[in-house]
Design a protein around this motif. Structure first.
Motif, PDB file in Angstrom:
ATOM      1  N   UNK A   1       0.777  -1.220   0.000  1.00 48.16           N
ATOM      2  CA  UNK A   1       0.000   0.000   0.000  1.00 48.16           C
ATOM      3  C   UNK A   1       0.813   1.276   0.000  1.00 48.16           C
ATOM      4  N   UNK A   2       2.122   1.173   0.058  1.00 47.70           N
ATOM      5  CA  UNK A   2       2.954   2.366   0.038  1.00 47.70           C
ATOM      6  C   UNK A   2       3.403   2.662  -1.379  1.00 47.70           C
ATOM      7  N   UNK A   3       3.534   3.939  -1.688  1.00 40.66           N
ATOM      8  CA  UNK A   3       3.994   4.369  -2.996  1.00 40.66           C
ATOM      9  C   UNK A   3       5.513   4.474  -2.971  1.00 40.66           C
ATOM     10  N   UNK A   4       6.148   3.815  -3.903  1.00 48.10           N
ATOM     11  CA  UNK A   4       7.600   3.868  -4.022  1.00 48.10           C
ATOM     12  C   UNK A   4       7.927   4.525  -5.347  1.00 48.10           C
ATOM     13  N   UNK A   5       8.715   5.582  -5.303  1.00 48.82           N
ATOM     14  CA  UNK A   5       9.133   6.251  -6.529  1.00 48.82           C
ATOM     15  C   UNK A   5      10.659   6.286  -6.581  1.00 48.82           C
ATOM     16  N   UNK A   6      11.174   6.347  -7.777  1.00 49.13           N
ATOM     17  CA  UNK A   6      12.618   6.395  -7.933  1.00 49.13           C
ATOM     18  C   UNK A   6      12.984   6.966  -9.288  1.00 49.13           C
ATOM     19  N   UNK A   7      14.242   7.306  -9.412  1.00 50.14           N
ATOM     20  CA  UNK A   7      14.777   7.810 -10.662  1.00 50.14           C
ATOM     21  C   UNK A   7      16.035   7.025 -10.970  1.00 50.14           C
ATOM     22  N   UNK A   8      16.186   6.628 -12.208  1.00 45.93           N
ATOM     23  CA  UNK A   8      17.384   5.895 -12.617  1.00 45.93           C
ATOM     24  C   UNK A   8      17.778   6.326 -14.014  1.00 45.93           C
ATOM     25  N   UNK A   9      19.029   6.096 -14.351  1.00 44.04           N
ATOM     26  CA  UNK A   9      19.506   6.453 -15.689  1.00 44.04           C
ATOM     27  C   UNK A   9      20.533   5.418 -16.115  1.00 44.04           C
ATOM     28  N   UNK A  10      20.826   5.407 -17.373  1.00 43.89           N
ATOM     29  CA  UNK A  10      21.805   4.478 -17.921  1.00 43.89           C
ATOM     30  C   UNK A  10      21.148   3.211 -18.438  1.00 43.89           C
ATOM     31  N   UNK A  11      21.974   2.293 -18.948  1.00 42.78           N
ATOM     32  CA  UNK A  11      21.448   1.083 -19.576  1.00 42.78           C
ATOM     33  C   UNK A  11      20.671   0.174 -18.616  1.00 42.78           C
ATOM     34  N   UNK A  12      20.974   0.219 -17.325  1.00 39.62           N
ATOM     35  CA  UNK A  12      20.283  -0.644 -16.367  1.00 39.62           C
ATOM     36  C   UNK A  12      19.108   0.005 -15.680  1.00 39.62           C
ATOM     37  N   UNK A  13      18.730   1.210 -16.105  1.00 38.80           N
ATOM     38  CA  UNK A  13      17.670   1.966 -15.441  1.00 38.80           C
ATOM     39  C   UNK A  13      16.341   1.226 -15.376  1.00 38.80           C
ATOM     40  N   UNK A  14      15.849   0.657 -16.469  1.00 39.66           N
ATOM     41  CA  UNK A  14      14.564  -0.041 -16.373  1.00 39.66           C
ATOM     42  C   UNK A  14      14.604  -1.204 -15.376  1.00 39.66           C
TER      43      UNK A  14
ATOM     44  N   UNK B   1      11.597  -4.424  -4.212  1.00 37.85           N
ATOM     45  CA  UNK B   1      12.283  -5.533  -3.538  1.00 37.85           C
ATOM     46  C   UNK B   1      13.562  -5.053  -2.860  1.00 37.85           C
ATOM     47  N   UNK B   2      14.279  -4.131  -3.506  1.00 34.76           N
ATOM     48  CA  UNK B   2      15.492  -3.582  -2.908  1.00 34.76           C
ATOM     49  C   UNK B   2      15.189  -2.879  -1.586  1.00 34.76           C
ATOM     50  N   UNK B   3      13.998  -2.313  -1.485  1.00 38.38           N
ATOM     51  CA  UNK B   3      13.601  -1.578  -0.281  1.00 38.38           C
ATOM     52  C   UNK B   3      12.869  -2.445   0.740  1.00 38.38           C
TER      53      UNK B   3
ATOM     54  N   UNK C   1      18.690  -5.163  -0.038  1.00 38.32           N
ATOM     55  CA  UNK C   1      19.368  -6.258  -0.723  1.00 38.32           C
ATOM     56  C   UNK C   1      19.465  -5.930  -2.201  1.00 38.32           C
ATOM     57  N   UNK C   2      20.462  -6.530  -2.822  1.00 38.22           N
ATOM     58  CA  UNK C   2      20.658  -6.290  -4.245  1.00 38.22           C
ATOM     59  C   UNK C   2      20.214  -7.484  -5.074  1.00 38.22           C
ATOM     60  N   UNK C   3      20.274  -8.676  -4.508  1.00 42.86           N
ATOM     61  CA  UNK C   3      19.898  -9.858  -5.255  1.00 42.86           C
ATOM     62  C   UNK C   3      20.981 -10.310  -6.219  1.00 42.86           C
ATOM     63  N   UNK C   4      22.055  -9.579  -6.281  1.00 41.16           N
ATOM     64  CA  UNK C   4      23.158  -9.901  -7.183  1.00 41.16           C
ATOM     65  C   UNK C   4      24.385 -10.279  -6.352  1.00 41.16           C
ATOM     66  N   UNK C   5      24.251 -11.329  -5.570  1.00 33.23           N
ATOM     67  CA  UNK C   5      25.297 -11.714  -4.629  1.00 33.23           C
ATOM     68  C   UNK C   5      26.603 -12.032  -5.338  1.00 33.23           C
TER      69      UNK C   5
END
Length: 70
Positions: free
Chosen positions: A3-16, A24-26, A56-60
């Motif tokens: 129920x919480x709104x999560x917003x973010x900004x990203x750039x570069x090839x991995x942004x999407x 999940x990271x949060x 967590x990053x999930x990319x151990x």
């Protein structure tokens, strides 16, 4: 985090990918009640810092390889 709104900004090839992983990271998929520390030091830290959630990053493997090479 339901129920919480999560917003973010990203750039570069991995942004999407990064934006898709953001909830999940949060910790949106975490179940704090299911965590049962087995090691004494972890259990003591868990008691001392009740409610603390670490991202967590999930990319151990990727993080491990970078750490070793650095």
């Amino acid at each position: 985090m339901t129920g919480r709104l999560i917003t973010g900004t990203a750039w570069g090839p991995g942004a999407p990918w990064a934006l898709e992983q953001l909830p999940a990271l949060l910790g949106a998929d975490d179940d704090p009640e299911a965590f049962r520390p087995r090691h004494g030091v972890v259990a003591a830290a868990h008691r001392k810092h009740a409610g603390l959630q670490l991202p967590r990053a999930g990319l151990v493997l990727e993080a491990f390889v970078r750490s070793v090479l650095e």
